[in-house]
Scaffold this motif. Structure first.
Motif, short mmCIF file in Angstrom:
data_model
loop_
_atom_site.label_atom_id
_atom_site.label_comp_id
_atom_site.label_asym_id
_atom_site.label_seq_id
_atom_site.Cartn_x
_atom_site.Cartn_y
_atom_site.Cartn_z
N UNK A 1 0.72 -1.21 -0.05
CA UNK A 1 0.09 -0.05 0.09
C UNK A 1 0.95 1.05 0.14
N UNK A 2 1.87 1.32 0.80
CA UNK A 2 2.98 2.50 1.09
C UNK A 2 3.43 2.48 -0.44
N UNK A 3 3.92 1.48 -1.10
CA UNK A 3 4.54 1.69 -2.57
C UNK A 3 3.65 2.25 -3.48
N UNK A 4 2.47 2.02 -3.42
CA UNK A 4 1.53 2.44 -4.44
C UNK A 4 1.10 3.74 -3.90
N UNK A 5 1.00 4.18 -2.95
CA UNK A 5 0.43 5.27 -2.34
C UNK A 5 1.47 6.44 -2.64
N UNK A 6 2.69 6.30 -2.24
CA UNK A 6 3.81 7.39 -2.23
C UNK A 6 4.88 7.06 -3.21
N UNK A 7 5.05 5.73 -3.77
CA UNK A 7 5.81 5.50 -4.77
C UNK A 7 7.22 5.34 -4.06
N UNK A 8 7.23 4.94 -2.95
CA UNK A 8 8.55 4.50 -2.05
C UNK A 8 8.66 2.80 -1.91
N UNK A 9 9.64 2.38 -1.50
CA UNK A 9 9.90 0.93 -1.47
C UNK A 9 9.38 0.28 -0.20
N UNK A 10 9.31 0.95 0.84
CA UNK A 10 8.49 0.24 1.97
C UNK A 10 9.52 -0.59 2.95
N UNK B 1 7.28 -2.82 -6.21
CA UNK B 1 7.80 -1.67 -7.00
C UNK B 1 7.26 -1.93 -8.54
N UNK B 2 7.41 -3.08 -9.13
CA UNK B 2 6.95 -3.36 -10.55
C UNK B 2 5.39 -3.16 -10.57
N UNK B 3 4.86 -3.97 -9.63
CA UNK B 3 3.29 -3.91 -9.43
C UNK B 3 2.93 -2.47 -9.30
N UNK B 4 3.62 -1.72 -8.45
CA UNK B 4 2.97 -0.32 -8.22
C UNK B 4 3.37 0.42 -9.51
N UNK B 5 4.48 0.27 -10.19
CA UNK B 5 4.57 1.10 -11.33
C UNK B 5 3.67 0.79 -12.52
N UNK B 6 3.22 -0.57 -12.83
CA UNK B 6 2.46 -0.76 -13.81
C UNK B 6 0.97 -0.32 -13.47
N UNK B 7 0.60 -0.34 -12.35
CA UNK B 7 -0.80 0.09 -11.90
C UNK B 7 -0.70 1.70 -12.17
N UNK B 8 0.45 2.21 -11.84
CA UNK B 8 0.19 3.79 -12.05
C UNK B 8 0.31 3.85 -13.57
N UNK B 9 1.03 3.49 -14.30
CA UNK B 9 1.29 3.26 -15.93
C UNK B 9 0.06 3.25 -16.30
N UNK B 10 -0.72 2.21 -16.09
CA UNK B 10 -2.10 1.69 -16.55
C UNK B 10 -3.01 3.10 -16.33
N UNK C 1 -1.05 -5.93 -3.05
CA UNK C 1 -1.81 -4.65 -2.44
C UNK C 1 -1.26 -3.37 -3.07
N UNK C 2 -0.10 -3.50 -3.83
CA UNK C 2 0.56 -2.33 -4.43
C UNK C 2 -0.63 -1.41 -5.19
N UNK C 3 -1.40 -2.24 -6.13
CA UNK C 3 -2.40 -1.44 -6.87
C UNK C 3 -3.39 -0.63 -5.91
N UNK C 4 -3.84 -1.25 -4.86
CA UNK C 4 -4.70 -0.59 -3.88
C UNK C 4 -4.13 0.62 -3.59
N UNK C 5 -2.82 0.55 -3.16
CA UNK C 5 -2.09 1.86 -2.77
C UNK C 5 -2.40 2.87 -3.95
N UNK C 6 -2.19 2.45 -4.98
CA UNK C 6 -2.40 3.28 -6.44
C UNK C 6 -3.62 3.86 -6.47
N UNK C 7 -4.63 2.99 -6.18
CA UNK C 7 -6.12 3.67 -6.16
C UNK C 7 -6.22 4.77 -5.30
N UNK C 8 -5.78 4.43 -4.08
CA UNK C 8 -5.83 5.48 -2.96
C UNK C 8 -5.11 6.47 -3.56
N UNK C 9 -3.78 6.50 -3.99
CA UNK C 9 -3.13 7.72 -4.40
C UNK C 9 -3.93 8.73 -5.47
#
Length: 278
Positions: A26-35, A73-82, A240-248
């Motif tokens: 969630x932190x990775x998706x929300x703030x783009x950090x590693x956690x 980070x891969x999942x987070x970035x791909x979710x943001x990229x989408x 859970x990274x995409x969940x953080x992305x949705x929150x962001x």
């Protein structure tokens, strides 16, 4: 080691790993950090309970943490990229110089006192956290991104600084993009991708360094990388990274800026404590 621990305590350890993995994603998706700030303390407690020697415990935590950050980070970035939030071309310009910067930074760190690096980092992050919380948009070094050469140079220094202070680089790159006037959502989205590359040299290094200490490490360890820790936390954090992305993307710009600023202050406090009480 595990055979000497009651089943109920093993259950608590597994729950701690799963919760830590979820929070990391969630932190990775929300703030783009590693956690890593979440992963390392959770792993440290787990490895303490199962009896891992203090001589190798922290190395095992850091090596495992770096390995977990990569798929997260891969999942987070791909979710943001989408969602079209990531800035095209920036990550491509950063990835090779950033990895080279990690290698150089690791070498430099061996000759510089750790508290000096941490003190510089605390001062810089505190100022930029204040900017983020206060919404001071006039604090900029440019009104648009620089050319590719300047981007490659900045990527190198992000990688070098990351390895010298022990972070994954997402926070540093978000700060830099913000100073160039990039909106917080786009900065977070783009920075999330750095976690796919910056930890890789560290993962390889910790695996190699740990081979000489296999007798002190728990079963199913690949050098200083715990396969069990990775398997328990990485899938959950990646899910859970995409969940953080949705929150962001659901949060207003100012809310995300304030949240990022508070996160920076917490990180600065962590390093300040390490300086005062090493």
């Amino acid at each position: 080691m595990l055979s000497a621990i009651p089943l109920t305590e093993i259950g608590y350890l597994v729950i701690a790993l799963l919760v830590g993995g979820a929070a990391t994603g969630i932190l990775a998706g929300l703030l783009g950090v590693g956690g890593g700030g979440i992963i390392v303390p959770v792993l440290y407690e787990v490895f303490r309970i199962i009896g891992v020697s203090e001589d190798v415990r922290m190395q095992l935590c850091i090596g495992t943490s770096l390995a977990i950050i990569v798929p997260t980070a891969f999942r987070s970035y791909k979710a943001h990229q989408a969602r079209g939030a990531a800035i095209p071309g920036v990550l491509a310009a950063w990835r090779v110089p950033a990895v080279l910067g990690v290698v150089v930074g690791s070498a430099i760190a061996g000759f510089v006192r750790g508290w000096v690096l941490q003190a510089i980092f605390v001062a810089l992050v505190t100022v930029l956290a204040t900017k983020s919380i206060a919404g001071r948009t006039e604090w900029r070094i440019g009104t648009g991104l620089p050319g590719k050469t300047a981007l490659r140079i900045s990527g190198f220094f992000i990688g070098m600084a990351s390895s010298m202070i022990g972070v994954a680089g997402g926070g540093l790159s978000t700060i830099l993009l913000g100073l160039y006037g990039v909106p917080i959502h786009a900065a977070v989205a783009t920075s999330a991708g750095l976690g796919m590359f910056i930890p890789l040299p560290g993962v390889v290094g910790y695996i190699i360094a740990g081979w000489a200490h296999m007798g002190q490490l728990p079963p199913l360890s690949l050098g200083y990388v715990s396969v069990i820790g990775f398997v328990c936390m990485a899938p959950v954090s990646a899910l859970t990274a995409p969940l953080g992305v949705r929150m962001a993307h659901a949060l207003p710009r100012r809310t995300l800026e304030i949240g990022f600023g508070v996160f920076l202050l917490l990180i600065a406090a962590r390093f300040l404590v390490a300086i005062i009480w090493p």
